[in-house]
Design a protein around this motif. Structure first.
Motif, mmCIF file in Angstrom:
data_model
loop_
_atom_site.group_PDB
_atom_site.id
_atom_site.type_symbol
_atom_site.label_atom_id
_atom_site.label_comp_id
_atom_site.label_asym_id
_atom_site.label_seq_id
_atom_site.Cartn_x
_atom_site.Cartn_y
_atom_site.Cartn_z
ATOM 1 N N SER A 19 0.805 -1.219 0.000
ATOM 2 C CA SER A 19 0.000 0.000 0.000
ATOM 3 C C SER A 19 0.840 1.272 0.000
ATOM 4 O O SER A 19 0.630 2.154 -0.827
ATOM 5 N N PRO A 20 1.815 1.432 0.906
ATOM 6 C CA PRO A 20 2.646 2.642 0.842
ATOM 7 C C PRO A 20 3.451 2.747 -0.440
ATOM 8 O O PRO A 20 3.669 3.840 -0.949
ATOM 9 N N LEU A 21 3.904 1.613 -0.965
ATOM 10 C CA LEU A 21 4.656 1.648 -2.214
ATOM 11 C C LEU A 21 3.780 2.119 -3.364
ATOM 12 O O LEU A 21 4.215 2.904 -4.205
ATOM 13 N N ALA A 22 2.540 1.653 -3.411
ATOM 14 C CA ALA A 22 1.619 2.085 -4.465
ATOM 15 C C ALA A 22 1.329 3.567 -4.340
ATOM 16 O O ALA A 22 1.269 4.290 -5.333
ATOM 17 N N GLN A 23 1.157 4.050 -3.120
ATOM 18 C CA GLN A 23 0.901 5.472 -2.926
ATOM 19 C C GLN A 23 2.109 6.298 -3.328
ATOM 20 O O GLN A 23 1.982 7.329 -3.976
ATOM 21 N N ALA A 24 3.285 5.856 -2.980
ATOM 22 C CA ALA A 24 4.501 6.590 -3.342
ATOM 23 C C ALA A 24 4.687 6.617 -4.851
ATOM 24 O O ALA A 24 5.132 7.611 -5.412
ATOM 25 N N ALA A 25 4.336 5.529 -5.516
ATOM 26 C CA ALA A 25 4.492 5.473 -6.963
ATOM 27 C C ALA A 25 3.553 6.435 -7.660
ATOM 28 O O ALA A 25 3.846 6.940 -8.729
ATOM 29 N N SER A 26 2.398 6.691 -7.061
ATOM 30 C CA SER A 26 1.428 7.550 -7.714
ATOM 31 C C SER A 26 1.499 8.990 -7.208
ATOM 32 O O SER A 26 0.669 9.807 -7.558
ATOM 33 N N GLY A 27 2.455 9.315 -6.397
ATOM 34 C CA GLY A 27 2.586 10.678 -5.899
ATOM 35 C C GLY A 27 2.120 10.788 -4.463
ATOM 36 O O GLY A 27 1.480 9.898 -3.935
ATOM 37 N N PHE A 28 2.449 11.889 -3.842
ATOM 38 C CA PHE A 28 2.107 12.106 -2.453
ATOM 39 C C PHE A 28 0.781 12.823 -2.331
ATOM 40 O O PHE A 28 0.432 13.656 -3.157
ATOM 41 N N ASN A 29 0.051 12.509 -1.270
ATOM 42 C CA ASN A 29 -1.130 13.282 -0.915
ATOM 43 C C ASN A 29 -0.661 14.417 -0.020
ATOM 44 O O ASN A 29 0.240 14.231 0.801
ATOM 45 N N ILE A 30 -1.264 15.572 -0.180
ATOM 46 C CA ILE A 30 -0.908 16.719 0.641
ATOM 47 C C ILE A 30 -2.150 17.205 1.368
ATOM 48 O O ILE A 30 -3.262 16.782 1.071
ATOM 49 N N THR A 31 -1.968 18.102 2.316
ATOM 50 C CA THR A 31 -3.089 18.738 3.006
ATOM 51 C C THR A 31 -3.204 20.175 2.507
ATOM 52 O O THR A 31 -2.285 20.692 1.863
ATOM 53 N N GLN A 32 -4.306 20.823 2.857
ATOM 54 C CA GLN A 32 -4.472 22.209 2.426
ATOM 55 C C GLN A 32 -3.370 23.101 2.988
ATOM 56 O O GLN A 32 -2.934 24.039 2.324
ATOM 57 N N SER A 33 -2.899 22.815 4.185
ATOM 58 C CA SER A 33 -1.824 23.638 4.756
ATOM 59 C C SER A 33 -0.514 23.469 3.983
ATOM 60 O O SER A 33 0.313 24.385 3.963
ATOM 61 N N ASP A 34 -0.323 22.318 3.326
ATOM 62 C CA ASP A 34 0.881 22.109 2.516
ATOM 63 C C ASP A 34 0.914 23.015 1.288
ATOM 64 O O ASP A 34 1.980 23.335 0.775
ATOM 65 N N GLU A 35 -0.252 23.422 0.817
ATOM 66 C CA GLU A 35 -0.316 24.258 -0.384
ATOM 67 C C GLU A 35 0.468 25.556 -0.211
ATOM 68 O O GLU A 35 1.074 26.052 -1.158
ATOM 69 N N SER A 36 0.479 26.090 0.997
ATOM 70 C CA SER A 36 1.165 27.366 1.235
ATOM 71 C C SER A 36 2.684 27.242 1.154
ATOM 72 O O SER A 36 3.385 28.251 1.130
ATOM 73 N N LYS A 37 3.207 26.025 1.097
ATOM 74 C CA LYS A 37 4.655 25.821 0.963
ATOM 75 C C LYS A 37 5.152 26.178 -0.429
ATOM 76 O O LYS A 37 6.343 26.395 -0.625
ATOM 77 N N VAL A 38 4.244 26.233 -1.402
ATOM 78 C CA VAL A 38 4.618 26.536 -2.786
ATOM 79 C C VAL A 38 4.466 28.029 -3.035
ATOM 80 O O VAL A 38 3.410 28.600 -2.790
ATOM 81 N N THR A 39 5.536 28.642 -3.524
ATOM 82 C CA THR A 39 5.494 30.070 -3.835
ATOM 83 C C THR A 39 5.952 30.306 -5.270
ATOM 84 O O THR A 39 6.689 29.504 -5.845
ATOM 85 N N ILE A 40 5.487 31.390 -5.827
ATOM 86 C CA ILE A 40 5.866 31.776 -7.185
ATOM 87 C C ILE A 40 7.393 31.917 -7.238
ATOM 88 O O ILE A 40 8.008 32.488 -6.348
ATOM 89 N N GLY A 41 7.987 31.358 -8.278
ATOM 90 C CA GLY A 41 9.429 31.456 -8.459
ATOM 91 C C GLY A 41 10.206 30.230 -8.005
ATOM 92 O O GLY A 41 11.383 30.094 -8.334
ATOM 93 N N MET A 42 9.568 29.337 -7.229
ATOM 94 C CA MET A 42 10.265 28.108 -6.818
ATOM 95 C C MET A 42 10.559 27.270 -8.053
ATOM 96 O O MET A 42 9.818 27.315 -9.025
ATOM 97 N N ASP A 43 11.644 26.492 -8.009
ATOM 98 C CA ASP A 43 11.905 25.586 -9.129
ATOM 99 C C ASP A 43 11.356 24.192 -8.802
ATOM 100 O O ASP A 43 10.856 23.958 -7.699
ATOM 101 N N THR A 44 11.454 23.292 -9.769
ATOM 102 C CA THR A 44 10.865 21.957 -9.606
ATOM 103 C C THR A 44 11.477 21.207 -8.425
ATOM 104 O O THR A 44 10.776 20.495 -7.710
ATOM 105 N N THR A 45 12.763 21.388 -8.203
ATOM 106 C CA THR A 45 13.425 20.722 -7.080
ATOM 107 C C THR A 45 12.874 21.211 -5.751
ATOM 108 O O THR A 45 12.612 20.417 -4.842
ATOM 109 N N ASP A 46 12.658 22.525 -5.640
ATOM 110 C CA ASP A 46 12.102 23.094 -4.410
ATOM 111 C C ASP A 46 10.696 22.561 -4.150
ATOM 112 O O ASP A 46 10.353 22.234 -3.016
ATOM 113 N N VAL A 47 9.884 22.489 -5.195
ATOM 114 C CA VAL A 47 8.510 22.004 -5.039
ATOM 115 C C VAL A 47 8.518 20.542 -4.623
ATOM 116 O O VAL A 47 7.807 20.142 -3.697
ATOM 117 N N GLN A 48 9.345 19.753 -5.279
ATOM 118 C CA GLN A 48 9.391 18.338 -4.942
ATOM 119 C C GLN A 48 9.938 18.136 -3.522
ATOM 120 O O GLN A 48 9.493 17.254 -2.804
#
Length: 97
Positions: A19-48
């Motif tokens: 189950s965790p392996l399948a979830q990791a393969a399909s991407g991570f689930n985030i919460t609404q509070s995680d959305e604020s971690k992304v800011t304009i100008g971040m690169d792909t490495t920062d977002v990941q």
């Protein structure tokens, strides 16, 4: 009887590993509070680094860069999608549900 119980435990253990392996393969689930971690100008490495790998990465026609989509759990209406749009330079140009 003992074989039946050990067979059940084998199934439970298999699901707990797969189950965790399948979830990791399909991407991570985030919460609404995680959305604020992304800011304009971040690169792909920062977002990941902030959110983990996306559930889906897609490049829309006539868009300068890819769009990464994350599942937002715990949203008021169940699972919601959070899109992070990148420009041609690989930096975030917008992020929204």
């Amino acid at each position: 009887m003992a074989d039946h119980i050990s067979y059940r435990w084998l199934i439970v253990c298999a699901f707990s590993i797969v189950s965790p392996l399948a979830q990791a393969a399909s991407g991570f689930n985030i919460t609404q509070s995680d959305e604020s971690k992304v800011t304009i100008g971040m690169d792909t490495t920062d977002v990941q680094r902030s959110l983990g790998p996306p559930e889906r990465a897609f490049r829309y026609p006539r868009q300068p860069g890819p769009t990464w989509t994350y599942n937002v759990v715990g949203a008021p209406f169940g699972i919601t999608k959070f899109d992070v749009d990148f420009g041609a330079d690989g930096r975030v140009v917008s992020a929204n549900e």
